[in-house]
Design an enzyme around this catalytic site. Sequence first.
Site, PDB file in Angstrom:
ATOM      1  N   SER A 190       0.832  -1.196   0.000  1.00 28.82           N
ATOM      2  CA  SER A 190       0.000   0.000   0.000  1.00 28.82           C
ATOM      3  C   SER A 190       0.873   1.255   0.000  1.00 28.82           C
ATOM      4  O   SER A 190       1.623   1.480  -0.941  1.00 28.82           O
ATOM      5  CB  SER A 190      -0.965  -0.028   1.188  1.00 28.82           C
ATOM      6  OG  SER A 190      -1.956   0.964   1.056  1.00 28.82           O
ATOM      7  N   ASP A 283     -10.310  -4.287  -3.499  1.00 25.24           N
ATOM      8  CA  ASP A 283      -9.418  -3.182  -3.157  1.00 25.24           C
ATOM      9  C   ASP A 283      -9.625  -2.032  -4.127  1.00 25.24           C
ATOM     10  O   ASP A 283      -9.578  -2.211  -5.350  1.00 25.24           O
ATOM     11  CB  ASP A 283      -7.968  -3.672  -3.224  1.00 25.24           C
ATOM     12  CG  ASP A 283      -6.952  -2.636  -2.816  1.00 25.24           C
ATOM     13  OD1 ASP A 283      -7.338  -1.543  -2.359  1.00 25.24           O
ATOM     14  OD2 ASP A 283      -5.744  -2.923  -2.950  1.00 25.24           O
ATOM     15  N   HIS A 313      -7.675  -5.433   0.446  1.00 29.24           N
ATOM     16  CA  HIS A 313      -6.524  -4.571   0.714  1.00 29.24           C
ATOM     17  C   HIS A 313      -6.015  -4.832   2.133  1.00 29.24           C
ATOM     18  O   HIS A 313      -6.794  -5.075   3.054  1.00 29.24           O
ATOM     19  CB  HIS A 313      -6.948  -3.110   0.582  1.00 29.24           C
ATOM     20  CG  HIS A 313      -5.832  -2.139   0.709  1.00 29.24           C
ATOM     21  ND1 HIS A 313      -5.084  -1.732  -0.374  1.00 29.24           N
ATOM     22  CD2 HIS A 313      -5.314  -1.493   1.785  1.00 29.24           C
ATOM     23  CE1 HIS A 313      -4.167  -0.869   0.026  1.00 29.24           C
ATOM     24  NE2 HIS A 313      -4.276  -0.706   1.342  1.00 29.24           N
TER      25      HIS A 313
END
Length: 344
Positions: A190, A283, A313
């Site tokens: 991320s 996500d 995610h």
Amino acid sequence: MSWLRKALVHLALSRSNEALVKASGGEPRTVRGMTLDPRFQFLEAQARARALPWERMTVDILRAQTDAGSDLFGGKPVGGVRIEKQYVTGRSHSVPTRLYLPTVRDNSAAMLVYFHFGGGVVGSLETAHRFCSMLAKEAGAPVMSVEYRLAPEYKFPVGLEDCIAAYQWAVDNAARFGAPVGKAAVGGDSMGGHFAAIIAQEFRKTKPPVLQLLIYPAVDFTSETPSMHDFADAWPLTAETVDFFMKQYLPGAVDPGDPRISPLRTEDLRGLAPALVYTAGFDMLLDQGKQYADRLQEAGVKTSYHCFESLPHGFIAFPTASPAAEAALRRIAGETAAALKGTH
């Protein structure tokens, strides 16, 4: 967090897929032909039922929630890895890091510098604790996890500068830990993947990394792709969360389309380090991660791409929540190990 609460949560997740789906609305959660893992569907339903209104959300509350999630689902590090503290001198700050040093080393495997998730606002070394130990053991290589400074106390570019300092230190000191001299790889999930992608771009001509490991990376802060809308309510990264992170991380006068914020916006991606790119099915960042992998391939960069369609995610931080998450970590660790050894 009490051991009793942790035990009760994991007991709830130990039920059958059918029972978990029944407790989460009765129907499997399917979007774009992908079906969410039942354990994550259950956690998503629980999170929605207990969600705090965003007008009452604070940075401290969100950090506490993130830390609680790491405690519940982060898991323990694997054996055969020694852990040490290391401080890296940055421009104006001593950056705390955690070194994962495997008992059995492979001197051909490059050192990896890893950056955790969290939108530049939340997260810690605990977020990727198990994963970094898996990477170190699988590759027989030193792994450095970086405790970069967070916003809003330290807005862009402070966190990025801490990550850059850690990468430069790793390149200069890799041989101290039995890794190839003057080389290091970068990786992260991320926001950590965001930092890794930027470092790979900024150092492509001076101290290029040998590999960039990008796990559901945030590479375009201006993205309006379909996944930004299709999964705007997907736990744990919702549209409200993204908006909150951006407001905390970015100074008011900064252009979110700047390549140091949105590396997907860089025009020329030629000559970058080989890349392993992984995305999660459920996500908001799915499409931009795939776009970046495609653009790297089009630019002639050796790139491997895979989407874990049943996972949300942030799955790097939740290995004990579902066998599918743990399996994903093990696959990524194995493929990263091969790349660090130059055999991928």
